[in-house]
Design a protein around this motif. Structure first.
Motif, PDB file in Angstrom:
ATOM      1  N   GLU A   1      -9.464  17.137  -5.740  1.00 26.81           N
ATOM      2  CA  GLU A   1      -8.815  17.791  -4.599  1.00 26.81           C
ATOM      3  C   GLU A   1      -8.966  16.995  -3.315  1.00 26.81           C
ATOM      4  OE1 GLU A   1     -12.692  20.245  -5.367  1.00 26.81           O
ATOM      5  OE2 GLU A   1     -11.254  19.024  -6.496  1.00 26.81           O
TER       6      GLU A   1
ATOM      7  N   THR B   1     -13.246  19.703 -10.733  1.00 26.94           N
ATOM      8  CA  THR B   1     -12.845  20.278  -9.456  1.00 26.94           C
ATOM      9  C   THR B   1     -13.559  21.595  -9.179  1.00 26.94           C
ATOM     10  OG1 THR B   1     -10.960  21.108  -8.169  1.00 26.94           O
ATOM     11  CG2 THR B   1     -10.850  21.399 -10.547  1.00 26.94           C
TER      12      THR B   1
ATOM     13  N   LYS C   1      -6.204  23.366  -5.082  1.00 23.20           N
ATOM     14  CA  LYS C   1      -5.992  22.287  -4.110  1.00 23.20           C
ATOM     15  C   LYS C   1      -5.697  20.948  -4.778  1.00 23.20           C
ATOM     16  CE  LYS C   1      -8.962  24.386  -0.567  1.00 23.20           C
ATOM     17  NZ  LYS C   1     -10.184  24.202   0.267  1.00 23.20           N
TER      18      LYS C   1
END
Length: 351
Positions: A162, A189, A194
């Motif tokens: 992200e 992540t 995102k």
């Protein structure tokens, strides 16, 4: 790292081992987790298993040359990408993960459950936002264009995709979509929403579940001094803030807001916000007469019971929503002083 060494998430470990055993190895996987739940440990164990020369009973042997290299994170066919920035520990004008690889290895070997804040401290960029810039994509493409050193799998472990910008994603897109033979990308992540859609859509997604209370305690036992130091600091700040709010002490409330804004990095500010949200959740559970799932420790019970009695109905829900907004605004580089001043003011008005 062997699967047997991982704390929690046994079903995910079993799934990864099964994928490797069946030969159905996904070329790109996205492991999404709550921070510190063990996605990196799972990724390391998976890559070690893929390249182990003597696996047995669904796990790597831990003794072959490949396993010994993975134990030190020096396997020549395994590459790491993580957010970086200019800092005192690197003289490079445009630093990449390679610039800080020594510090990454030291941290990940000692504690594969580390947080983003731990990483920033380890590589010396506490006061800056880490980024994955286009130079990183060029470096990875260059490395993957070379033949495998060991004739096993080449792997790229991507920590926090992200933090990757659009240009970097565009450079990597074709490589992720059609990697060389026996090449895997593992993206880890904390915020899958995102991750750029061009990358997300090309990955097989796997949810890494939060650790149970007992599992989290086992992880914390690996680093008691560091965790207790941060816990004590955060707890002192949170208790000062809430006592000032419920006492209707506006000056004290604003002073706590200034102390929150003065935390020495944005990642530490976000870590405190997450800690505070967890504390507010405990208060909410006590208010709902659900002490059995509140996760309040015995030594904390007096404080949380007092706050549960003094905080009005609706305070906890509103405060958690406001804290979540602050975290999202920190990521957008909004002034910390403005954010935390606004947050504590809202808490004061909602009490």
């Amino acid at each position: 790292m062997r699967f047997a060494d991982i704390i929690g998430n046994a079903p995910v470990a079993d799934m990864l081992a099964s994928m490797a055993d069946s030969g159905r190895v996904a070329h790109a996987m996205l492991l999404y987790e709550n921070e510190g739940s063990g996605a990196l440990a799972l990724a390391l164990a998976y890559v070690q298993y893929l390249n182990c020369t003597n696996p047995s009973h669904g796990d790597s042997c831990g003794e072959c040359p490949s396993c010994r290299q993975m134990a030190k994170l020096v396997h020549p066919d395994v590459h790491f990408v993580f957010p970086v920035n200019k800092g005192p520990k690197s003289s490079d004008d445009k630093p990449t993960s390679e610039s800080y690889l020594k510090y990454w290895r030291e941290l990940a070997v000692a504690d594969p459950y580390f947080t983003e804040s731990d990483l920033q401290q380890a590589i010396g960029i506490e006061s800056k936002n880490g980024l994955i810039a286009v130079a990183e994509a060029k470096s990875i493409i260059s490395k993957l264009s070379l033949a495998s050193v060991t004739d096993g799998y080449k792997a790229v472990i991507f920590y926090l995709p992200e933090k990757m910008n659009q240009e970097t994603a565009n450079r990597l897109l074709k490589m992720v979509e059609e990697p060389p033979e026996k090449t895997v990308f593992l993206f880890i992540t904390h915020a899958p929403e995102k991750v750029l859609q061009t990358i997300f859509s090309r990955c097989q997604s796997v949810r890494v579940m939060p650790l149970t209370k007992e599992e989290a305690a086992r992880v914390e036992a690996l680093r008691p001094e560091r965790d207790m130091e941060e816990y004590n600091m955060f707890m002192d700040l949170f208790s000062d803030l809430l006592r000032a709010v419920v006492s209707r002490d506006l000056t004290g409330t604003l002073e706590c807001g200034e102390a929150m804004a003065a935390l020495d990095s944005r990642e530490k500010q976000k870590a405190f916000c997450n800690f505070a949200a967890g504390c507010i959740r405990k208060i909410f559970m006590l208010q709902q007469k659900l002490p059995q799932i509140s996760e309040v420790e015995e030594h904390e019970h007096e404080f949380y019971s007092e706050m549960a009695a003094k905080c009005p109905k609706g305070f906890c829900v509103k405060t958690i929503a406001n804290i979540e907004k602050v975290v999202s605004m920190i990521d957008r580089n909004v002034s910390s002083k403005i954010l935390f001043c606004d947050l504590v003011n809202r808490m004061f008005l909602n009490i």
